[in-house]
Scaffold this active site. Sequence first.
Site, short mmCIF file in Angstrom:
data_model
loop_
_atom_site.label_atom_id
_atom_site.label_comp_id
_atom_site.label_asym_id
_atom_site.label_seq_id
_atom_site.Cartn_x
_atom_site.Cartn_y
_atom_site.Cartn_z
N THR A 29 -0.78 6.10 2.54
CA THR A 29 -2.21 5.10 2.73
C THR A 29 -1.99 4.66 4.09
O THR A 29 -0.89 3.87 4.22
CB THR A 29 -2.56 4.19 1.47
OG1 THR A 29 -2.95 4.98 0.48
CG2 THR A 29 -3.67 3.54 1.72
N ILE B 211 0.92 -1.19 -0.05
CA ILE B 211 0.03 0.16 -0.09
C ILE B 211 0.91 1.25 -0.11
O ILE B 211 2.03 1.14 0.39
CB ILE B 211 -1.11 0.01 1.32
CG1 ILE B 211 -0.18 0.05 2.49
CG2 ILE B 211 -2.06 -1.11 0.95
CD1 ILE B 211 -1.24 -0.12 3.84
N ASP B 212 0.39 2.24 -0.67
CA ASP B 212 1.45 3.39 -1.05
C ASP B 212 1.79 3.98 0.78
O ASP B 212 1.21 3.76 1.60
CB ASP B 212 0.47 4.70 -1.31
CG ASP B 212 -0.12 4.28 -2.79
OD1 ASP B 212 0.76 3.25 -3.38
OD2 ASP B 212 -1.05 4.53 -3.31
N LYS B 213 2.62 4.91 0.36
CA LYS B 213 3.44 5.57 1.50
C LYS B 213 2.43 6.32 2.51
O LYS B 213 2.26 6.04 3.63
CB LYS B 213 4.46 6.25 1.14
CG LYS B 213 5.11 7.15 2.46
CD LYS B 213 6.04 8.29 1.87
CE LYS B 213 6.50 9.33 2.92
NZ LYS B 213 7.64 10.34 2.38
N ARG C 100 -6.79 5.45 -6.23
CA ARG C 100 -6.52 6.95 -6.49
C ARG C 100 -6.88 7.24 -7.81
O ARG C 100 -7.36 8.24 -8.31
CB ARG C 100 -5.08 7.28 -5.98
CG ARG C 100 -4.94 7.02 -4.62
CD ARG C 100 -3.46 6.98 -4.18
NE ARG C 100 -2.94 8.20 -4.40
CZ ARG C 100 -1.67 8.49 -4.19
NH1 ARG C 100 -0.79 7.45 -3.96
NH2 ARG C 100 -1.06 9.81 -4.24
#
Length: 348
Positions: free
Chosen positions: A154, A150-152, A260
């Site tokens: 998020t 998962i993104d930084k 996103r």
Amino acid sequence: MTEELEEQQQDLYEHHRITVDRGQEMLRIDRYLQMHLQGVSRNKIQTAAKAGCIRVNDVPVKSNYRVKPLDVVTVLLPEPPHEFELVPEPIDLKIVYEDDDVLVVDKQAGLVVHPGVGNWTGTLVNGLLYYFQNSQGNQDNASPYLVHRIDKDTSGLLLVAKNEDAQVVLAKQFFEHSIERKYNALVWGDFEEESGTVTGNLGRSPQDRRVMCVYEHDDELPLELQRGKHAVTHWRVLERFGYVTLVECVLETGRTHQIRAHMRYIGHPLFSDAAYGGDAILKGTTFSRYKQFVMNCFDVLPRQALHARVLGFEHPVTGKHMHFESPLPEDMQQCIERWRNYTANHSS
């Protein structure tokens, strides 16, 4: 690497690349790899093939594929290969479940999952290495094997395998889209419907390689010539605040920046998402008081309003269904509560 190949492999990393000798006789690829990869069992190779992790000339193959001279065989896995020394680092981690094979962590926003360019240290993987080496009861050979990311910025639940066998089995579940993942997102704008589905291939933007964009599916082109990777996101409204909406997003596929990019594609960028245009005032009045209110919300939540709330999977060893839920973090709760109060005050 061509742009098309990079898009195909954006969720997997190359661990092994073997060019078959000119004099090689035709041989099942599971037997061939067992002979060429030290310490890897045939069963593990077959499982990797089922998960689409073994490719010949950039095309996924089954374990009964017979290699031919000059075939280029690659083994891809969700975790980046370690081309540098991983340094254990003490990092505050919220571990919500752990056994001998898997670990579930509730990741805080701002924490990068794995080392890479610009973030060689201070990542979740560095923290897990330290945790494994310093926690009582952890087996000596435990190591973090990523099966998704998962993104930084998020927050939320992330599944980590603790050995290669568990990683391959879990990678197959992700490949088959049998993993349950639900996210809560605050997005700009209101919806006419209560729920819907976004379908659109995702690939790197030619203008900015740091973000993803949606490519329309062309029915006249075969799958291997389509731009981007097939992606499906289901959404439903949880709460409406007029200018923004709290939605639940269910991932059918798991692509880089999927929620996103898909939400921006349908005109609803995530609130405070700078990379996808959500850090501007996209809906609402021109009054300075409203502008100040939104800017205060940005200050409370200075990252995309996205939280991985639900995670479900089949345990790679026991087969038991595992289900976890994570409450919204404080920054999202504060932002949502401000919008809730703003809506209540102005509707009255």
